[in-house]
Design a protein around this motif. Structure first.
Motif, short mmCIF file in Angstrom:
data_model
loop_
_atom_site.label_atom_id
_atom_site.label_comp_id
_atom_site.label_asym_id
_atom_site.label_seq_id
_atom_site.Cartn_x
_atom_site.Cartn_y
_atom_site.Cartn_z
N PHE A 1 -5.22 9.67 -2.27
CA PHE A 1 -5.53 8.25 -2.39
C PHE A 1 -4.70 7.42 -1.43
CE2 PHE A 1 -6.26 10.24 -6.47
CZ PHE A 1 -7.34 9.59 -7.04
N PRO B 1 0.82 -1.21 0.00
CA PRO B 1 0.00 0.00 0.00
C PRO B 1 0.86 1.27 0.00
CG PRO B 1 -0.74 -1.54 1.68
CD PRO B 1 0.58 -2.04 1.19
N CYS C 1 -8.50 0.07 -3.24
CA CYS C 1 -7.91 1.40 -3.11
C CYS C 1 -8.94 2.34 -2.49
CB CYS C 1 -7.48 1.93 -4.47
SG CYS C 1 -6.17 0.97 -5.27
N CYS D 1 -3.52 3.70 -2.09
CA CYS D 1 -3.58 2.75 -3.22
C CYS D 1 -2.85 1.45 -2.88
CB CYS D 1 -2.94 3.38 -4.46
SG CYS D 1 -3.75 4.88 -5.01
N ARG D 2 -3.16 0.46 -3.68
CA ARG D 2 -2.46 -0.82 -3.64
C ARG D 2 -1.98 -1.15 -5.04
NH1 ARG D 2 -5.60 -1.19 0.89
NH2 ARG D 2 -4.58 -2.33 2.60
N LEU E 1 -3.73 -1.13 -8.57
CA LEU E 1 -3.97 0.04 -9.40
C LEU E 1 -3.18 -0.02 -10.70
CD1 LEU E 1 -5.05 2.93 -9.89
CD2 LEU E 1 -3.16 3.78 -8.49
N ILE F 1 -12.46 0.15 -5.62
CA ILE F 1 -12.16 1.50 -5.16
C ILE F 1 -13.30 1.95 -4.25
CG2 ILE F 1 -13.18 2.46 -7.28
CD1 ILE F 1 -10.32 4.13 -5.34
N ASP G 1 -8.52 2.35 6.24
CA ASP G 1 -8.02 1.14 5.58
C ASP G 1 -8.19 -0.07 6.50
OD1 ASP G 1 -6.79 -0.56 3.80
OD2 ASP G 1 -4.77 -0.07 4.51
#
Length: 465
Positions: free
Chosen positions: A181, A108, A136, A183-184, A187, A215, A130
């Protein structure tokens, strides 16, 4: 939560051309545009540091040769871990800049834009939301009506926390994409799939994630953020940061809040662009204060002169003390605005204030004694000198013992008494210009000592919380 570690790296996109901000004049790359003494990229990184981020990846493209030396300098100056990733395909869309980071990320990460002003709590909100799921997160703001430029904003439609649509010009939007964001790596294939369809934007990749339910939205409504795309947005950003200074310090007294900040923020707006440190401004504030104290002493020296000379010197002394009080706010504003707060700066400011306070009272006592010949004013002045530092000493001792600031609400009914330093210096100002320094001395002797005595119970109660 500011300063707590997010334990995640942050990717900052700084590869775009930013022509709308430059108005077509290639003066500087957009990330290096200076806003109140810090360029946009530096401000993004330092705000991230306030959120506890200690690892950054900055993606560069347009005029990278100008950006990289600045990033190297910031890395050296602040001791940060900043990796530079070059994106030769930056013109194909900001999604390609995110994709360029793929080899450097295996878990992440936070994703930021270099042209966004924001408060660090937004990043904390994303991390707190999270739950470890392989999705994401996008920070969204439902305050669509408050947007500076809604026609240019990227909007989203929502079903609960699910993002069902994203894009500019979206009909019936529920919120706006803030550009923040969590993200992981999932993406990256979504960005590649979008690019193959001819859309190299980050929003294109988000649409791919949306179609797969990968998302989710995190509501950050109420948090401060501002996107800088045009010269007008730039000026609004300046105003926003300065306006936030008015509420940044919770222990402001009434004079600081309602009078001094009006002047200090105007001074800060002009000084922030220069390489002037908060400690240097503290010294300037002290010099004004010492000049004011000297004028009070001078009024005592010329006690036998015509009263107009004495009144003029008293008035000048009071004015200089009030200017000192205003500059005493400027140093903190500059420190917060440019991320230059430090324990030594707080210590220096505290100690210099004590010199100004003590010498000011001594100067007033000397002038009053020379004009009246009353020894009582000397005794009262001694009580004033003794009582003046008690409030500051009390706050410092409370912080040392409890590791938290003593706030006005901790005082209960005592908070309505006029004892804060800004009020005391304003009383000196009034005493000087009205030629009533004897009344000011009585006020300074009575109120601080009375508050100190009554505070024993309030402190015991506050420490028990």
């Amino acid at each position: 939560m500011t300063g707590e570690s997010t334990k995640l790296p942050a990717v900052i996109l700084a590869a775009g051309e930013g022509l709308r901000l430059q108005n077509g004049a290639n003066d500087k790359p957009k990330p290096l545009a200076s806003l109140l003494g810090l360029n946009l990229l530096e401000r993004s990184i330092l705000t991230g540091c306030q959120a506890g981020i200690d690892e950054f990846i900055v993606v560069v493209g347009y005029r990278k040769d100008e950006l990289i030396p600045q990033i190297d300098e910031l890395r050296e100056k602040c001791g940060l871990s900043i990796k530079v990733v070059e994106n030769p395909n930056w013109q194909a869309g900001n999604g390609t800049s995110v994709a360029a980071c793929a080899p450097h990320l295996s878990g992440p990460f936070l994703l930021l834009m270099c042209d966004h002003l924001f408060e660090p709590e937004i990043l904390h909100d994303l991390v707190a939301a999270d739950d470890g799921s392989d999705v994401c997160l996008l920070g969204v703001d439902r305050r669509i009506g408050d947007l500076f430029d809604p026609d240019d904003a990227t909007m989203v439609r929502l079903e609960g926390a699910a993002i069902t649509a994203i894009g500019k010009g979206l009909e019936s939007p529920d919120a706006v994409d803030t550009g923040f964001f969590l993200c992981r790596p999932l993406l990256f294939p979504a960005l590649e799939k979008s690019r193959r369809t001819g859309d190299g934007s980050l929003s294109g990749g988000i649409r791919q994630l949306s179609g797969n339910g990968e998302i989710r939205a995190v509501d950050v409504s109420g948090r401060f953020w501002h996107d800088i795309d045009t010269p007008k947005a730039f000026e609004v950003g300046v105003d926003c940061l300065l306006e936030r200074l008015k509420t940044a310090k919770r222990i402001d007294g009434p004079i600081s809040r309602h009078i001094n900040r009006f002047f200090s923020i105007k001074i800060t707006r002009r000084l922030a662009r220069y390489a002037i440190s908060p400690n240097q401004i503290s010294v300037v504030s002290t010099l004004f204060g010492l000049l004011g104290a000297g004028c009070f002493f001078g009024a005592g020296v010329i006690a036998s002169w015509h009263s107009l000379w004495i009144w003029g010197l008293m008035g000048l002394a009071g004015l200089l003390i009030q200017i000192s009080s205003i500059f005493d706010g400027v140093d903190g504003e500059i420190a917060r605005l440019k991320y230059q707060t430090s324990p030594y700066g707080a210590y220096l400011d505290y100690m210099l204030d004590r010199y100004v306070d003590g010498l000011t009272v001594m100067g007033m006592v000397y002038a009053s004694y020379m004009l009246s010949g009353s020894f009582i004013i000397v005794l009262v002045g001694f009580m004033a000198v003794f009582g003046l530092p008690l409030s500051s000493i009390h706050r410092a001792k409370f912080l040392a013992e409890t590791k938290r600031n003593y706030l006005s609400e901790d005082d209960g009914p005592l908070r309505y008494l006029p004892y804060s330093r800004d009020v005391r210096l304003f009383a000196v100002f009034l005493g000087g210009i009205l030629n009533k320094v004897d009344l000011t001395i009585y006020f300074l002797a009575l109120v601080p000592n009375l508050v100190a005595l009554l505070r024993f119970h309030a402190v015991k109660k506050a420490m028990a919380k």
